[in-house]
Structure formats: structure tokens, C-alpha cells
Design a protein around this motif. Structure first.
Motif, short mmCIF file in Angstrom:
data_model
loop_
_atom_site.label_atom_id
_atom_site.label_comp_id
_atom_site.label_asym_id
_atom_site.label_seq_id
_atom_site.Cartn_x
_atom_site.Cartn_y
_atom_site.Cartn_z
N GLY A 286 -5.06 -10.22 1.96
CA GLY A 286 -4.89 -9.83 0.58
C GLY A 286 -4.89 -8.32 0.43
N LEU A 287 -3.99 -7.81 -0.40
CA LEU A 287 -3.96 -6.39 -0.74
C LEU A 287 -4.38 -6.29 -2.20
CD1 LEU A 287 -3.34 -3.51 0.12
CD2 LEU A 287 -0.96 -3.87 -0.54
N LEU A 288 -5.55 -5.75 -2.41
CA LEU A 288 -6.18 -5.76 -3.72
C LEU A 288 -6.20 -4.36 -4.32
CD1 LEU A 288 -7.96 -7.30 -5.83
CD2 LEU A 288 -9.92 -6.71 -4.42
N GLY A 289 -5.91 -4.29 -5.61
CA GLY A 289 -5.96 -3.01 -6.28
C GLY A 289 -5.47 -3.14 -7.70
N PRO A 290 -5.87 -2.22 -8.57
CA PRO A 290 -5.40 -2.27 -9.96
C PRO A 290 -3.91 -1.98 -10.04
CG PRO A 290 -6.60 -0.24 -9.56
CD PRO A 290 -6.76 -1.08 -8.33
N ASN A 291 -3.31 -2.29 -11.19
CA ASN A 291 -1.90 -1.96 -11.40
C ASN A 291 -1.70 -0.45 -11.21
OD1 ASN A 291 -1.15 -4.61 -12.03
ND2 ASN A 291 -1.71 -4.35 -14.17
N GLY A 292 -0.64 -0.10 -10.49
CA GLY A 292 -0.36 1.30 -10.24
C GLY A 292 -1.04 1.88 -9.02
N SER A 293 -1.68 1.02 -8.22
CA SER A 293 -2.42 1.52 -7.05
C SER A 293 -1.52 1.72 -5.83
CB SER A 293 -3.56 0.57 -6.70
OG SER A 293 -3.06 -0.72 -6.40
N VAL B 48 -9.32 -8.90 3.30
CA VAL B 48 -8.89 -8.23 2.08
C VAL B 48 -8.88 -6.73 2.29
CG1 VAL B 48 -9.38 -7.81 -0.36
CG2 VAL B 48 -9.75 -10.09 0.60
N MET B 49 -7.74 -6.11 2.00
CA MET B 49 -7.63 -4.65 1.99
C MET B 49 -7.67 -4.18 0.54
SD MET B 49 -4.78 -3.99 4.99
CE MET B 49 -3.40 -4.66 4.07
N LEU C 7 -8.90 2.06 0.75
CA LEU C 7 -10.35 2.25 0.79
C LEU C 7 -10.99 1.50 1.95
CD1 LEU C 7 -11.32 1.98 -2.99
CD2 LEU C 7 -10.47 3.95 -1.71
N THR C 8 -10.47 0.32 2.26
CA THR C 8 -10.98 -0.47 3.38
C THR C 8 -9.90 -1.46 3.81
OG1 THR C 8 -12.68 -2.02 4.14
CG2 THR C 8 -12.06 -2.16 1.83
N SER C 9 -9.86 -1.75 5.10
CA SER C 9 -8.92 -2.75 5.61
C SER C 9 -9.58 -4.11 5.76
CB SER C 9 -8.33 -2.31 6.95
OG SER C 9 -9.37 -2.16 7.90
N ASP C 10 -10.89 -4.21 5.45
CA ASP C 10 -11.60 -5.48 5.56
C ASP C 10 -12.79 -5.50 4.60
OD1 ASP C 10 -12.63 -7.93 6.25
OD2 ASP C 10 -12.56 -7.59 8.41
#
Length: 312
Positions: free
Chosen positions: A34-41, A204-205, A213-216
Motif C-alpha cells: 500500500g502507498l498511503l498519503g493524503p491527496n496531493g502527496s 505499507v509505504m 516517510l517509511t517503506s514499511d
């Protein structure tokens, strides 16, 4: 076995705006990441570079051993992409659309029919094959989009916000579908919904402002310890006693639990809870509860964001 996806120091500029900043990661065959982040990240920008829609400003990306710049056709044979709100040809029946997409992927005759039949069965589309795509619910449209992506049996499947806009039943169905793809395909999916990605991904990244910020993040969740402390003693006394314990990083009021409750964040080691209790008792802190709290992705995300802000 080499990674199926490899990004090395990837940066992308849009004019004077930097969308992705020195991002590096590797994805192994069969993973659901998973690649997690707010919109615009920068999630969609990374996906578009992975799939050859965009060229990195600097850095290198390989998919299945193929460079996205020098061997873009090799990359496109190895990867399939389902963007958010993937467009369908609404006038086409589902079966017609899937056969059309099979042809674009180089499948013809019996090979195309077999691939379409298998995709329709896996995605439970048999009952809607004769319906125009424009008549489908949002959930079925998402299934058709994923089905066309699977036609050529890609090594890598990229899903951008696959559960966006779906109702709870549709979210569960798509979630189960993605889980079923593990092993046969490597899946990279993006989302800004923390609980949803935690339920699907094996790793999850976390991306923020174009920086990784992190790859795991799931590993980060197990490396650190969070304890909920209940006490009627003054906050200053609790902080003073806790900070004398090796490994304690922070003591903060627990806003979710209310007055007299605190969260203690620390390095994970077996003796830390006992050491903390001993220090609190020695300082005459009244302890009524000390329990471990399982951290979630939201807490990891907030902690990482805080650390990034402090380092900036």
C-alpha cells in the motif's frame, strides 16, 4: 530473486513545483504493498512514472527488469494500471469492452476468449457481460476496470484508490478481490484511507509532500511500544518519573480516553512496562491502569509527520 519494482532516488518536477522528492523503494514478487498519503502527496505521480505515463526528472525506475525510460514497451507488457475513476466506454457492452481491451494487449482468437472468460469469472462479471458499461453500478465498473487490467496476466498490478466512492458492501468485495490476487500478481495500491489500506496490504509505504516517510509502516507499528496509563497524580510528576526510564520517548495526555489518562510511547523491550511501574511507584505516582495499546497506521503516520516537521 530481484525486486519486481525498483525505484532509485526518483524525483519529479512540474515546472517549479516538486511533486516527488528523492524516493527509493523496492517491491518483491507477490507482495501487496500500500502507498498511503493524503491527496496531493505524490501517489498518482509515482504511479504514472511506474507505468510510463510520465518520465522522472531524475532517478531510475525498473519494472520486471525493464527501465521505464529506455524500455517502456517492456514495462507496459509487465504492468497494468487502474487509475482512480477509470473510464469505460459506456456504449460498449461489458463483454465487448473486455474483448476490445484484450486485442489492445495483443490477445486474439482463442487466447482472447480464454482471458476474457477467466477474468469475468474471477471478477464475478458473468451476469453483466451483455450490459452496457454505462448501466453498471460504481462497484461493477470498478470490477470491470480491474478485469481488463488482469487480461494479459501482468506481473504487476497498480491500483489507484480502488475503493474510492464505493459503498461498504462494494468496499468489502473489492478488498477481498485484491487479497485474492496476492502471489499470482504483485499489487501496488494507493489510498488516503488509513484503515482500509491496513486491512489489505502486507506492507505499507507512507508518502507526504512527495517524500517517502517509511517503506514499511506496519513494521514501525511493531517496533515501538505504546502504553495507556491511568493516574490521578499530577501530570508533571508522571512525566518526571517516566522520563527517568530508559527508552521512554514521550508521555502525553490521551485525548480519546479523557482526564487522568496518558499515552506513554517508548522503545519496545520486554522489561520496559515493569521498569516504568517501578519508577512511577517510587515517585509516589498513583497508578490504576497500565495497558499496552496496539498502534495503528494513523498514529504511525502522525508520529512520522511530527518527526519530519521537527527535522525540517
Amino acid at each position: 530473486m530481484p525486486p519486481v519494482v525498483l525505484a532509485q532516488h526518483v524525483t519529479k518536477w512540474y515546472g517549479s513545483r516538486r511533486a516527488v522528492a528523492d524516493v527509493s523503494f523496492a517491491i518483491e514478487p507477490g507482495e501487496i504493498v500500500g502507498l498511503l498519503g493524503p491527496n496531493g502527496s505524490g501517489k498518482s505521480t509515482i504511479f504514472r512514472m511506474l507505468t510510463g505515463y510520465l518520465v522522472p526528472t531524475s532517478g531510475r525506475i525498473e519494472v520486471a527488469g525493464c527501465d521505464v525510460v529506455s524500455d517502456s514497451l517492456g514495462v507496459r507488457r509487465a504492468i497494468s494500471y487502474v487509475p482512480e475513476d477509470a473510464p469505460l466506454y459506456d456504449h460498449m457492452r461489458v463483454g465487448e469492452f473486455l474483448h476490445f481491451m484484450a486485442g489492445l494487449k495483443g490477445l486474439h482468437g482463442a487466447g482472447a476468449r480464454g482471458a476474457v472468460d477467466e477474468a469475468a469469472e474471477r471478477l464475478e462479471l458473468t451476469a453483466v457481460m451483455m450490459l452496457p458499461a454505462g448501466k453498471l453500478s460504481r462497484g461493477f465498473r470498478q470490477r470491470v476496470s480491474i478485469a481488463q487490467a488482469l487480461l494479459a496476466n501482468p506481473k504487476v498490478l497498480v491500483l489507484d484508490e480502488p475503493t474510492s466512492g464505493l459503498d461498504p458492501h462494494q468496499v468489502i468485495a473489492v478488498r477481498d478481490l485484491i487479497r485474492s490476487l496476492a502471489g499470482r500478481h504483485t499489487v501496488l495500491m494507493a489510498s488516503h484511507i488509513l484503515p482500509e489500506i491496513e486491512k489489505i496490504a502486507s506492507r505499507v509505504m507512507i508518502l507526504l509532500d512527495g517524500r517517502l516517510l517509511t517503506s514499511d509502516a506496519l513494521k514501525e507499528m511493531t517496533q515501538h511500544l505504546a502504553l495507556r496509563l491511568s493516574s490521578s497524580s499530577p501530570y508533571a510528576l508522571i512525566v518526571l518519573a517516566a522520563q527517568g526510564v530508559s527508552g521512554v520517548r514521550e508521555v502525553a495526555p490521551d485525548a480519546d480516553a479523557g482526564t487522568g489518562h496518558y499515552l506513554v510511547r517508548a522503545e519496545r523491550r520486554a522489561s520496559l512496562p515493569a521498569d516504568l511501574i517501578a519508577a512511577l511507584v517510587a515517585a509516589d505516582v498513583a497508578v490504576s491502569e497500565l495497558t499496552e495499546v496496539r498502534p495503528d497506521l494513523e498514529r504511525v503516520f502522525l508520529d512520522l509527520t511530527k518527526r519530519l516537521g521537527e527535522a525540517a
